[in-house]
Write a protein that holds these residues in place. Structure first.
Motif: not given
Length: 86
Positions: A63, A38, A41, A67
């Protein structure tokens, strides 16, 4: 443990696309959410991740740095990662 991998862009569309998969995983034990890729977000994804942690047998979130940063900025670090990060 069911595992779901999040995309690099975790916006509202990604949250809507992942919701059915997360609902289907209910009742099959804790969910592992791989968020290591990620980079972006959004609020909808944060809400979905908090919900995943609080629903059924919960979720373990792996994570990305992005994140972790967003969680810190929004005050959600404990909510998302309590008992997960070292």
């Amino acid at each position: 443990m069911t595992s779901i991998t999040l995309p690099a862009r975790c916006d509202r569309a990604a949250a809507e696309a992942l919701l059915p998969e997360m609902i289907a995983a209910l009742g099959s034990g804790a969910l592992q959410i791989d968020a290591r890729e990620c980079q972006q977000i959004g609020q909808a994804m944060l809400q979905l991740l908090v919900s995943a942690r609080q629903t059924g047998e919960g979720a373990v979130i792996l994570p990305s740095r992005a994140l972790e940063d967003v969680a810190a900025l929004t005050g959600l670090t404990d909510e998302l990662f309590s008992g997960v990060l070292s």
